[in-house]
Design a protein around this motif. Structure first.
Motif, mmCIF file in Angstrom:
data_model
loop_
_atom_site.group_PDB
_atom_site.id
_atom_site.type_symbol
_atom_site.label_atom_id
_atom_site.label_comp_id
_atom_site.label_asym_id
_atom_site.label_seq_id
_atom_site.Cartn_x
_atom_site.Cartn_y
_atom_site.Cartn_z
ATOM 1 N N GLU A 162 0.809 -1.224 0.000
ATOM 2 C CA GLU A 162 0.000 0.000 0.000
ATOM 3 C C GLU A 162 0.841 1.272 0.000
ATOM 4 N N LEU A 163 2.134 1.164 0.375
ATOM 5 C CA LEU A 163 2.945 2.378 0.471
ATOM 6 C C LEU A 163 4.407 2.069 0.135
ATOM 7 N N PRO A 164 4.824 2.328 -1.110
ATOM 8 C CA PRO A 164 6.192 2.021 -1.545
ATOM 9 C C PRO A 164 7.286 2.753 -0.759
ATOM 10 N N ALA A 165 6.933 3.831 -0.063
ATOM 11 C CA ALA A 165 7.936 4.566 0.718
ATOM 12 C C ALA A 165 8.424 3.759 1.916
ATOM 13 N N LEU A 166 7.680 2.707 2.285
ATOM 14 C CA LEU A 166 8.095 1.831 3.380
ATOM 15 C C LEU A 166 8.989 0.727 2.834
ATOM 16 N N ASN A 167 10.013 0.377 3.588
ATOM 17 C CA ASN A 167 10.935 -0.674 3.141
ATOM 18 C C ASN A 167 10.746 -1.975 3.903
ATOM 19 N N ASN A 168 10.401 -1.873 5.197
ATOM 20 C CA ASN A 168 10.175 -3.064 6.010
ATOM 21 C C ASN A 168 8.992 -2.847 6.942
ATOM 22 N N ALA A 169 8.305 -3.930 7.248
ATOM 23 C CA ALA A 169 7.226 -3.908 8.231
ATOM 24 C C ALA A 169 7.327 -5.181 9.054
ATOM 25 N N LEU A 170 7.231 -5.065 10.363
ATOM 26 C CA LEU A 170 7.304 -6.240 11.226
ATOM 27 C C LEU A 170 6.117 -6.223 12.176
ATOM 28 N N LEU A 171 5.288 -7.264 12.046
ATOM 29 C CA LEU A 171 4.060 -7.343 12.829
ATOM 30 C C LEU A 171 4.355 -7.790 14.257
ATOM 31 N N VAL A 172 3.643 -7.199 15.218
ATOM 32 C CA VAL A 172 3.790 -7.521 16.637
ATOM 33 C C VAL A 172 2.409 -7.842 17.187
ATOM 34 N N GLY A 173 2.343 -8.761 18.165
ATOM 35 C CA GLY A 173 1.038 -9.047 18.755
ATOM 36 C C GLY A 173 0.933 -10.383 19.458
ATOM 37 N N ASP A 174 2.036 -11.114 19.581
ATOM 38 C CA ASP A 174 1.996 -12.414 20.249
ATOM 39 C C ASP A 174 1.561 -12.233 21.706
ATOM 40 N N THR A 175 0.509 -12.939 22.097
ATOM 41 C CA THR A 175 -0.104 -12.901 23.439
ATOM 42 C C THR A 175 -0.728 -11.543 23.763
ATOM 43 N N ARG A 176 -0.833 -10.664 22.772
ATOM 44 C CA ARG A 176 -1.404 -9.324 22.996
ATOM 45 C C ARG A 176 -2.875 -9.301 22.580
ATOM 46 N N LYS A 177 -3.556 -8.225 22.997
ATOM 47 C CA LYS A 177 -4.983 -8.091 22.687
ATOM 48 C C LYS A 177 -5.231 -7.637 21.255
ATOM 49 N N TYR A 178 -4.250 -6.986 20.644
ATOM 50 C CA TYR A 178 -4.407 -6.505 19.269
ATOM 51 C C TYR A 178 -3.046 -6.445 18.588
ATOM 52 N N LEU A 179 -3.065 -6.251 17.273
ATOM 53 C CA LEU A 179 -1.840 -6.231 16.480
ATOM 54 C C LEU A 179 -1.302 -4.809 16.331
ATOM 55 N N THR A 180 0.026 -4.704 16.301
ATOM 56 C CA THR A 180 0.709 -3.455 15.988
ATOM 57 C C THR A 180 1.811 -3.771 14.979
#
Length: 698
Positions: free
Chosen positions: A568-586
């Motif tokens: 969705e946004l070519p200006a971004l180079n990396n994205a790392l999902l977080v959320g293990d054992t959490r209530k929602y994703l970041t």
């Protein structure tokens, strides 16, 4: 049908010392076929090498002296008679003695040195004799650390000829990481490229009691007791063939010949044991699938030889196909690769995503300087190329006048500029590449073919082909290489498992980890999630160990969501999902920035393309620091909107990302977020930015 073929099909032992029973099991095991002792081959003595198969009924082993059984198919590539690494090199050298095998990188005088196959074979035997003189023993290793060169190839094959293991070490490894590899592989000889790599080994030398010699292949060693490559050759030339030939007789095809260290993204790397048959079979399958022709193909060697992909293609594939290898110089990944490509004009080109991304960036920069007319012509041509290759992907090979004109007017010139005008197959491997970049190269008539594999599968398992590919898929399994989905769910998604003669022997000295990876039926459990469609295409969806399990118990594959955001946004180079054992994703994201050409470390400066994008949305930011310190409202808003668009494609509310943070610099090997094969070390990133992550969950 010959007598030997009849014996094989009826479960008797043929002249190569293995047995094929009615279940297609091939074994050298006298115990398993003890009732057939009258038919035993002379190779049962263990002195009929190197093209012998020794007794074994084992599916896997973690012992350095271990052997495994070989399973042949009844027909196809999988039914080919096994041959050893020394056997295939000797065969190729005899059949194509004067054909160029290796073309060195430019020397200080700018000249390249060419080795014919006869010279290549002779040099390998010379160095093998030297290794034996220096004290290399059976089942011990020769570690090699340095950039690709003829010496790397020769040392690798010489170690195998001398009855040892070839073991590559990543040039980015620290002294401590080098120590681990040398200890695990029981190294008796270490080959280094230059003084920089030598310093690492000298720092750990006192901790390696088995080490007998260190050789430097580039330049003159400054350290006392370190041999130069010239001195190594002199030692080998002064030795007779007697000892080498005696060792070669003890070698078996179903024994380990090479150790490949995994990248170690989680914990210490494992030493993957690959047999002669593993490597030569996988190389043969690749050569057949790609369509390499003896004496006709050229490959440029520049990807790290400590990685299995470069080994199976550059060293073993070229040997099987009697191809020519051109070596790029050390700065290949810093901008000089195209210079080598234009000289070598390879017929097949394998690049990791970062290579294709770099080529894409440079070509886009050139395109921006074009005038209106050139831009219109280029856009027209690319529309023709994309349409043609999208139709071809669907099985329609229709070359209309527009495509033919664009090919003559634009595509041929672009390929010639890149040195890829002779290239009949363009391959991307090691990590996912964005669909947008794939479509860009399709529009230039250079469709990128995906390959999937692992060190434990000797390199390649699946491959997209010029007449058989799908965007987003990693292709279909190659001939004789088996593929299945283990424990699929209702959608067909499950663990990707691989089987065949290319599957590794085991992890050296790690039986428990070997047992986890390779089951009793010989299937390799990859740890990757995927599905196979009705046409046999494999679609990767994530890693089992990377699955995020939220506080609500939802299993979420992070890679898919990360790719949605990046798309969705070519200006971004990396994205790392977080959320293990959490209530929602970041999610943690990085912006596209310039890179230090010397170290490979990310710089604070946004790339020109990113700065142009920033200006287009009303931001004056030129660095990541400015963006974060000022919490640049327009840039933060654009990222938030991109995440919202990605969330619309989520399969459930649990898979929607709620918050994000921009990291102070991009991921890289020098800064620790990426391993040597450019895979993200998730556990490292999570630890590095623990405080930032906690902020998002307050």
């Amino acid at each position: 049908m010959s007598t030997d073929e009849v014996l094989l099909l009826n479960g008797h032992r043929g002249s190569n010392g293995y047995v094929q029973d009615t279940n297609n099991k091939v074994s050298g095991s006298a115990g398993r076929f003890s009732s057939m002792s009258d038919h035993l081959s002379p190779s049962e003595t263990g002195l009929n090498g190197p093209n012998q198969v020794m007794p074994s009924d084992a599916v896997w082993t973690s012992e350095p002296t271990g052997r495994v059984r070989i399973e042949l198919d009844r027909d196809g590539i999988g039914a080919r008679i096994p041959i050893s690494v020394p056997g295939i090199l000797e065969k190729t050298a005899k059949e194509h003695p004067d054909h160029p095998a290796l073309v060195s990188r430019p020397g200080v005088d700018g000249e390249r040195v060419t080795y014919t196959y006869k010279e290549y074979y002779t040099e390998v035997r010379t160095v093998a004799r030297a290794f034996l003189k220096l004290g290399l023993e059976r089942y011990h290793s020769v570690c090699i650390i340095g950039f690709n060169s003829p010496e790397w190839f020769i040392a690798d094959l010489a170690a195998i000829h001398a009855g040892g293991f070839a073991a590559g070490i990543y040039t980015t490894n620290s002294p401590e990481a080098c120590l681990y590899c040398a200890e695990r592989s029981r190294a008796q000889i270490i080959i280094v490229e230059d003084s920089k790599q030598l310093e690492k080994i000298m720092e750990i030398k006192s901790k390696l009691p088995l080490l007998k010699a260190i050789i430097q292949y580039d330049g003159i060693p400054s350290q006392k007791g370190v041999l130069s490559w010239r001195e190594l050759l002199q030692i080998g030339r002064s030795e007779s063939d007697d000892k080498l030939d005696a060792v070669l007789k003890t070698i078996a095809i179903n024994e380990c010949c090479t150790l490949v260290f995994t990248s170690g993204t989680v914990g210490n790397p494992k030493a993957v044991m690959l047999s002669h048959d593993n490597l030569i079979h996988d190389a043969g399958v690749i050569v057949s699938t790609v369509g390499l022709t003896p004496r006709q193909d050229t490959i440029v060697s520049f990807l790290p030889l400590s990685h299995v992909a470069a080994q199976v293609v550059d060293i073993f594939g070229s040997m099987v196909a009697a191809g020519t290898i051109y070596f790029a110089d050390k700065n290949a990944l810093k901008g000089s690769l195209v210079e080598t490509l234009t000289q070598a004009r390879p017929t097949v080109f394998l690049g990791v995503p970062r290579v294709w991304e770099k080529i894409h960036e440079k070509m886009m920069a050139v395109a921006r300087s074009n005038g209106a007319i050139k831009t219109w012509i280029a856009n027209w041509a690319k529309s023709q190329g994309l349409a043609y290759n999208m139709r071809k992907m669907d099985g329609v090979d229709y070359q209309n006048w527009g495509y033919l004109l664009a090919r003559w007017l634009i595509f041929s010139k672009v390929k010639a500029t890149l040195g890829l005008d002779r290239c009949h197959m363009f391959v991307t491997a090691a990590a996912p590449l964005s669909t947008d970049i794939k479509k860009y190269f399709m529009s230039l008539d250079m469709p990128l073919m995906d390959v999937f594999g692992m060190s434990e599968a000797s390199g390649a398992q699946t491959l997209s082909r010029n007449d058989l590919y799908r965007l987003g898929s990693v292709g279909t399994s190659m001939d004789s290489l088996r593929l299945k989905i283990h424990n699929p769910d209702s959608t067909g998604e499950g663990e990707v498992c691989m089987g065949g003669r290319h599957i590794f022997m085991g992890y050296l000295d790690e039986p428990d980890k070997t047992r986890e990876a390779k089951d009793e039926d010989g299937w390799l459990h990859s740890g990757d999630l995927g599905r196979i469609d009705e046409d046999g295409f494999l679609w990767m969806t994530g890693r089992i160990k990377e699955l995020i399990i939220t506080a609500g118990g939802e299993n979420i594959p992070p890679v898919h969501i990360e790719h949605l955001i990046l798309a969705e946004l070519p200006a971004l180079n990396n994205a790392l999902l977080v959320g293990d054992t959490r209530k929602y994703l970041t999610v943690l994201v990085t912006l596209q920035t310039d890179v230090d050409n010397e170290t490979g470390a990310p710089l604070d400066t946004l790339t020109k393309a990113t700065q142009k994008w920033a200006r287009s949305i009303g931001s004056k930011a030129q660095t990541v620091t400015e963006v974060i310190q000022n919490k640049d409202p327009v840039i933060y808003n654009e990222i938030e909107e991109a995440i919202k668009r990605a969330n619309k494609k989520a399969t459930s509310n649990a898979q929607k990302v709620q918050k994000f943070r921009i990291l102070p610099h991009d991921f890289s090997v020098p800064t620790g977020e990426l391993g040597p094969t450019l895979k993200v070390k998730r556990n490292v990133v999570l630890k590095m930015y623990a405080d930032l992550i906690e902020e998002m969950y307050k």
